[in-house]
Design a protein around this motif. Structure first.
Motif, PDB file in Angstrom:
ATOM      1  N   LYS A  77      24.355 119.034  26.426  1.00  0.00           N
ATOM      2  CA  LYS A  77      25.828 118.938  26.390  1.00  0.00           C
ATOM      3  C   LYS A  77      26.342 118.388  27.723  1.00  0.00           C
ATOM      4  CE  LYS A  77      26.549 120.754  22.299  1.00  0.00           C
ATOM      5  NZ  LYS A  77      25.563 119.714  21.848  1.00  0.00           N
ATOM      6  N   PRO A  78      27.504 117.717  27.708  1.00  0.00           N
ATOM      7  CA  PRO A  78      28.070 117.258  28.987  1.00  0.00           C
ATOM      8  C   PRO A  78      28.278 118.447  29.930  1.00  0.00           C
ATOM      9  CG  PRO A  78      29.273 116.287  27.125  1.00  0.00           C
ATOM     10  CD  PRO A  78      28.341 117.318  26.549  1.00  0.00           C
ATOM     11  N   ASN A  79      28.024 118.240  31.222  1.00  0.00           N
ATOM     12  CA  ASN A  79      28.260 119.302  32.213  1.00  0.00           C
ATOM     13  C   ASN A  79      29.525 118.944  33.011  1.00  0.00           C
ATOM     14  OD1 ASN A  79      27.597 117.857  34.760  1.00  0.00           O
ATOM     15  ND2 ASN A  79      25.568 117.669  33.834  1.00  0.00           N
ATOM     16  N   PRO A  80      29.961 119.810  33.957  1.00  0.00           N
ATOM     17  CA  PRO A  80      31.232 119.562  34.673  1.00  0.00           C
ATOM     18  C   PRO A  80      31.322 118.182  35.330  1.00  0.00           C
ATOM     19  CG  PRO A  80      30.488 121.804  35.064  1.00  0.00           C
ATOM     20  CD  PRO A  80      29.402 121.130  34.275  1.00  0.00           C
ATOM     21  N   ALA A  81      30.175 117.598  35.681  1.00  0.00           N
ATOM     22  CA  ALA A  81      30.221 116.250  36.298  1.00  0.00           C
ATOM     23  C   ALA A  81      30.724 115.236  35.270  1.00  0.00           C
ATOM     24  CB  ALA A  81      28.828 115.850  36.791  1.00  0.00           C
ATOM     25  N   HIS A  82      30.115 115.246  34.072  1.00  0.00           N
ATOM     26  CA  HIS A  82      30.540 114.311  33.019  1.00  0.00           C
ATOM     27  C   HIS A  82      32.017 114.555  32.656  1.00  0.00           C
ATOM     28  CE1 HIS A  82      26.115 114.908  32.057  1.00  0.00           C
ATOM     29  NE2 HIS A  82      26.161 113.592  32.078  1.00  0.00           N
ATOM     30  N   LEU A  83      32.362 115.828  32.533  1.00  0.00           N
ATOM     31  CA  LEU A  83      33.711 116.187  32.051  1.00  0.00           C
ATOM     32  C   LEU A  83      34.780 115.761  33.052  1.00  0.00           C
ATOM     33  CD1 LEU A  83      32.783 119.685  30.568  1.00  0.00           C
ATOM     34  CD2 LEU A  83      33.362 117.618  29.255  1.00  0.00           C
ATOM     35  N   LYS A  84      34.510 115.985  34.352  1.00  0.00           N
ATOM     36  CA  LYS A  84      35.520 115.638  35.373  1.00  0.00           C
ATOM     37  C   LYS A  84      35.663 114.110  35.479  1.00  0.00           C
ATOM     38  CE  LYS A  84      37.523 118.126  37.057  1.00  0.00           C
ATOM     39  NZ  LYS A  84      37.771 119.112  38.066  1.00  0.00           N
ATOM     40  N   LEU A  85      34.567 113.390  35.334  1.00  0.00           N
ATOM     41  CA  LEU A  85      34.654 111.922  35.386  1.00  0.00           C
ATOM     42  C   LEU A  85      35.517 111.407  34.236  1.00  0.00           C
ATOM     43  CD1 LEU A  85      30.951 111.147  36.347  1.00  0.00           C
ATOM     44  CD2 LEU A  85      32.973 110.746  37.785  1.00  0.00           C
ATOM     45  N   ALA A  86      35.389 112.043  33.072  1.00  0.00           N
ATOM     46  CA  ALA A  86      36.211 111.628  31.915  1.00  0.00           C
ATOM     47  C   ALA A  86      37.686 111.936  32.189  1.00  0.00           C
ATOM     48  CB  ALA A  86      35.738 112.358  30.662  1.00  0.00           C
ATOM     49  N   GLU A  87      37.951 113.086  32.819  1.00  0.00           N
ATOM     50  CA  GLU A  87      39.339 113.451  33.173  1.00  0.00           C
ATOM     51  C   GLU A  87      39.903 112.454  34.183  1.00  0.00           C
ATOM     52  OE1 GLU A  87      38.440 118.087  33.576  1.00  0.00           O
ATOM     53  OE2 GLU A  87      40.299 117.513  34.607  1.00  0.00           O
ATOM     54  N   LEU A  88      39.082 112.082  35.160  1.00  0.00           N
ATOM     55  CA  LEU A  88      39.551 111.152  36.212  1.00  0.00           C
ATOM     56  C   LEU A  88      39.822 109.765  35.635  1.00  0.00           C
ATOM     57  CD1 LEU A  88      37.224 112.316  39.117  1.00  0.00           C
ATOM     58  CD2 LEU A  88      39.726 112.338  39.160  1.00  0.00           C
ATOM     59  N   GLU A  89      39.107 109.419  34.541  1.00  0.00           N
ATOM     60  CA  GLU A  89      39.396 108.141  33.862  1.00  0.00           C
ATOM     61  C   GLU A  89      40.734 108.287  33.117  1.00  0.00           C
ATOM     62  OE1 GLU A  89      37.381 107.146  30.132  1.00  0.00           O
ATOM     63  OE2 GLU A  89      36.872 105.212  31.006  1.00  0.00           O
ATOM     64  N   LYS A  90      40.905 109.438  32.459  1.00  0.00           N
ATOM     65  CA  LYS A  90      42.117 109.646  31.660  1.00  0.00           C
ATOM     66  C   LYS A  90      43.372 109.593  32.549  1.00  0.00           C
ATOM     67  CE  LYS A  90      41.076 112.388  28.182  1.00  0.00           C
ATOM     68  NZ  LYS A  90      40.443 113.664  28.165  1.00  0.00           N
ATOM     69  N   CYS A  91      43.268 110.112  33.780  1.00  0.00           N
ATOM     70  CA  CYS A  91      44.471 110.109  34.642  1.00  0.00           C
ATOM     71  C   CYS A  91      44.553 108.811  35.447  1.00  0.00           C
ATOM     72  CB  CYS A  91      44.499 111.342  35.554  1.00  0.00           C
ATOM     73  SG  CYS A  91      43.242 111.318  36.825  1.00  0.00           S
ATOM     74  N   GLY A  92      43.740 107.823  35.047  1.00  0.00           N
ATOM     75  CA  GLY A  92      43.874 106.481  35.615  1.00  0.00           C
ATOM     76  C   GLY A  92      43.197 106.270  36.951  1.00  0.00           C
TER      77      GLY A  92
END
Ligand code: APR
Length: 238
Positions: A77-92
């Protein structure tokens, strides 16, 4: 350290991330060159040889025995590294994720722009008719997976002796060249041409987040020797 990283990200307009197997170790997938990495486990044939084009062509069944057992981890499963990178993409903040990993965890975490330099276990094609097969099909198959047309199915993974996909490489190169911050993490930077891509970076901040030292540490503005999931996971993405 973390404050410096947060400040760099807050002040950056175009962050690009370049990662390797160390990003997925906190999801339970071993990396390659750490002491407990895949290449330090004992096999009759060295894994770097098994994961080569020649071995795939000449010992296809033995290739698949190893590949099914060691290279496909659909349980991860994605771990906090994957998840935070996706969030940082979402916030531009993050423009692109460039990865050497083939596990698809960045996309599973929600990242949209992901350049998979070494391909993906999720894409497999018949060498004769080009038909697509997913990773589950490969896992469910035994021996050498065959297409209905009789062709052999090959993973869309860059094996040793094989070239990287031109379009992926060029897109990743352009992303690095136009970034003002490049974050390199979870990679020993020992496999070319992937490792050589960071020399295209011309921006202000080169950030290294890696458990062990890398050859690029000396060029970085900020080096954090730590676990990517913990360091990236602690960042604010807004
Ligand atoms: N957090 C941060 N860094 C980590 C973590 C972690 N949780 N776990 C491991 N690392 C670091 C290790 O210190 C090591 O420097 O990640 C790096 C992993 O290096 P490698 O195992 O060499 O993996 P990678 O650099 O991705 O290998 C590149 O080699 O065999 C080929 O195609 C394969 O894509 C792979 C390429």
């Amino acid at each position: 350290m973390l404050k410096n990283l947060q400040k760099i990200i807050d002040e950056s307009k175009s962050v690009v991330f370049f990662g390797g197997a160390g990003i997925s170790t906190e999801s339970g997938i071993p990396d390659f060159r750490s002491v407990d990495g895949l290449y330090n486990q004992k096999y009759d044939v060295p894994p770097e040889k098994i994961l080569s084009h020649t071995y795939f062509m000449e010992e296809t069944e033995k290739f698949y025995d190893f590949y099914r057992d060691k290279m496909i981890a659909l349980w991860a499963k994605p771990n906090p590294a994957h998840l935070k990178l996706a969030e940082l993409e979402k916030c531009g903040k993050i423009r692109a994720v460039i990865t050497q990993n083939i596990d698809g965890l960045h996309q599973q975490a929600g990242s949209k722009i992901v350049y998979e330099l070494h391909g993906s276990v999720h894409r497999n094609y018949c060498m004769k008719c080009g038909r697509f097969f997913d990773a589950q099909f490969i896992l469910n198959s035994t021996g050498v997976p065959k297409c209905q047309c009789g062709g052999t199915i090959k993973p869309d993974v860059v094996l040793y002796e094989e070239p990287l996909d031109d379009k992926t490489f060029t897109s990743a190169e352009r992303a690095i060249m136009t970034a003002d911050t490049l974050i390199v993490s979870g990679t020993s930077l020992t496999v070319y041409p992937a490792a050589g891509m960071i020399r295209y970076f011309q921006g202000d901040n080169l950030v290294l987040i890696n458990r062990d030292e890398t050859p690029a540490d000396k060029y970085a503005n900020l080096v954090i020797h730590g676990k990517a999931g913990e360091v990236l996971g602690a960042l604010r993405a807004d």
